[in-house]
Design a protein around this motif. Structure first.
Motif, mmCIF file in Angstrom:
data_model
loop_
_atom_site.group_PDB
_atom_site.id
_atom_site.type_symbol
_atom_site.label_atom_id
_atom_site.label_comp_id
_atom_site.label_asym_id
_atom_site.label_seq_id
_atom_site.Cartn_x
_atom_site.Cartn_y
_atom_site.Cartn_z
ATOM 1 N N TYR A 19 1.776 -9.440 6.898
ATOM 2 C CA TYR A 19 2.078 -7.714 5.769
ATOM 3 C C TYR A 19 1.339 -6.951 7.529
ATOM 4 C CZ TYR A 19 3.075 -9.488 1.213
ATOM 5 O OH TYR A 19 4.134 -10.162 1.054
ATOM 6 N N ARG A 43 0.346 -4.148 3.817
ATOM 7 C CA ARG A 43 0.971 -3.727 2.664
ATOM 8 C C ARG A 43 2.243 -3.114 2.443
ATOM 9 N NH1 ARG A 43 -2.550 -0.243 -0.642
ATOM 10 N NH2 ARG A 43 -4.320 -1.604 -0.139
ATOM 11 N N PHE A 44 3.253 -3.203 2.014
ATOM 12 C CA PHE A 44 4.486 -2.534 2.020
ATOM 13 C C PHE A 44 4.781 -1.923 0.865
ATOM 14 C CE2 PHE A 44 5.762 -6.552 0.909
ATOM 15 C CZ PHE A 44 7.150 -6.658 0.132
ATOM 16 N N SER A 45 6.440 -1.521 0.844
ATOM 17 C CA SER A 45 6.974 -0.897 -0.387
ATOM 18 C C SER A 45 5.646 0.435 -1.017
ATOM 19 C CB SER A 45 7.378 -1.961 -1.264
ATOM 20 O OG SER A 45 8.283 -1.908 -0.997
ATOM 21 N N SER A 46 4.546 1.008 -0.685
ATOM 22 C CA SER A 46 3.329 2.020 -0.876
ATOM 23 C C SER A 46 4.619 3.374 -1.148
ATOM 24 C CB SER A 46 2.344 1.913 0.074
ATOM 25 O OG SER A 46 2.010 0.411 0.227
ATOM 26 N N ILE A 59 -1.705 7.962 0.006
ATOM 27 C CA ILE A 59 -0.910 6.424 -0.206
ATOM 28 C C ILE A 59 -0.857 5.449 -1.612
ATOM 29 C CG2 ILE A 59 0.366 4.650 0.717
ATOM 30 C CD1 ILE A 59 -1.988 6.433 3.173
ATOM 31 N N GLY A 62 1.108 -0.397 -3.719
ATOM 32 C CA GLY A 62 2.040 -1.121 -2.474
ATOM 33 C C GLY A 62 2.156 -2.781 -3.357
ATOM 34 N N THR A 64 1.077 -6.334 -1.596
ATOM 35 C CA THR A 64 0.310 -7.902 -0.585
ATOM 36 C C THR A 64 0.094 -8.525 -0.597
ATOM 37 O OG1 THR A 64 -1.098 -7.686 -2.310
ATOM 38 C CG2 THR A 64 -1.443 -5.310 -1.414
ATOM 39 N N HIS A 74 0.054 -6.161 -6.444
ATOM 40 C CA HIS A 74 0.710 -5.462 -6.100
ATOM 41 C C HIS A 74 -0.807 -4.643 -5.669
ATOM 42 C CE1 HIS A 74 4.710 -5.281 -6.287
ATOM 43 N NE2 HIS A 74 4.846 -6.528 -7.248
#
Length: 90
Positions: A19, A43-46, A59, A62, A64, A74
C-alpha cells in the motif's frame, strides 16, 4: 482528484508490493508528476473531494493493509490535505 485549476492529485494506491502513502501531483501545464506529500498510512480506493473555498482536499477512509487474520480493513477516518503546506492530517 482535480483541484479546479491546473493540478490532479492521487492519494495512496496499491499493487503487489503493498500500500502506498504517497500523494502525487500531476501538473497539467508542464505535464509532470511528482510526489508532494505522504499520507499517515497506506490506503487505496479512498474517495476524495476538493473544497474550493479553502483549496484543500478531504480524503475519506479507504482500504488499508490487512489486519492480523488476513482480512482487509477499511479506514474510518477523514484526512485533510493542503497543497500549500504539503501535509495530510487526520
Amino acid at each position: 482528484m482535480w483541484d479546479g485549476a491546473e493540478s490532479v492529485y492521487v492519494f495512496g494506491g496499491q499493487d503487489q508490493a503493498g500500500y502506498y502513502v504517497s500523494v502525487l501531483k500531476f501538473d497539467t501545464q508542464t505535464p509532470q508528476v511528482r510526489q508532494v506529500a505522504q499520507l499517515p498510512s497506506g490506503r487505496f480506493s479512498s474517495p476524495a473531494v476538493w473544497d474550493t473555498s479553502t483549496s484543500q482536499a478531504y480524503i475519506f477512509g479507504g482500504a488499508t493493509p490487512e489486519d492480523g487474520d488476513g482480512a482487509g480493513c477499511h479506514a474510518d477516518d477523514i484526512l485533510r490535505f493542503g497543497p500549500a503546506d504539503r501535509k495530510s492530517v487526520v
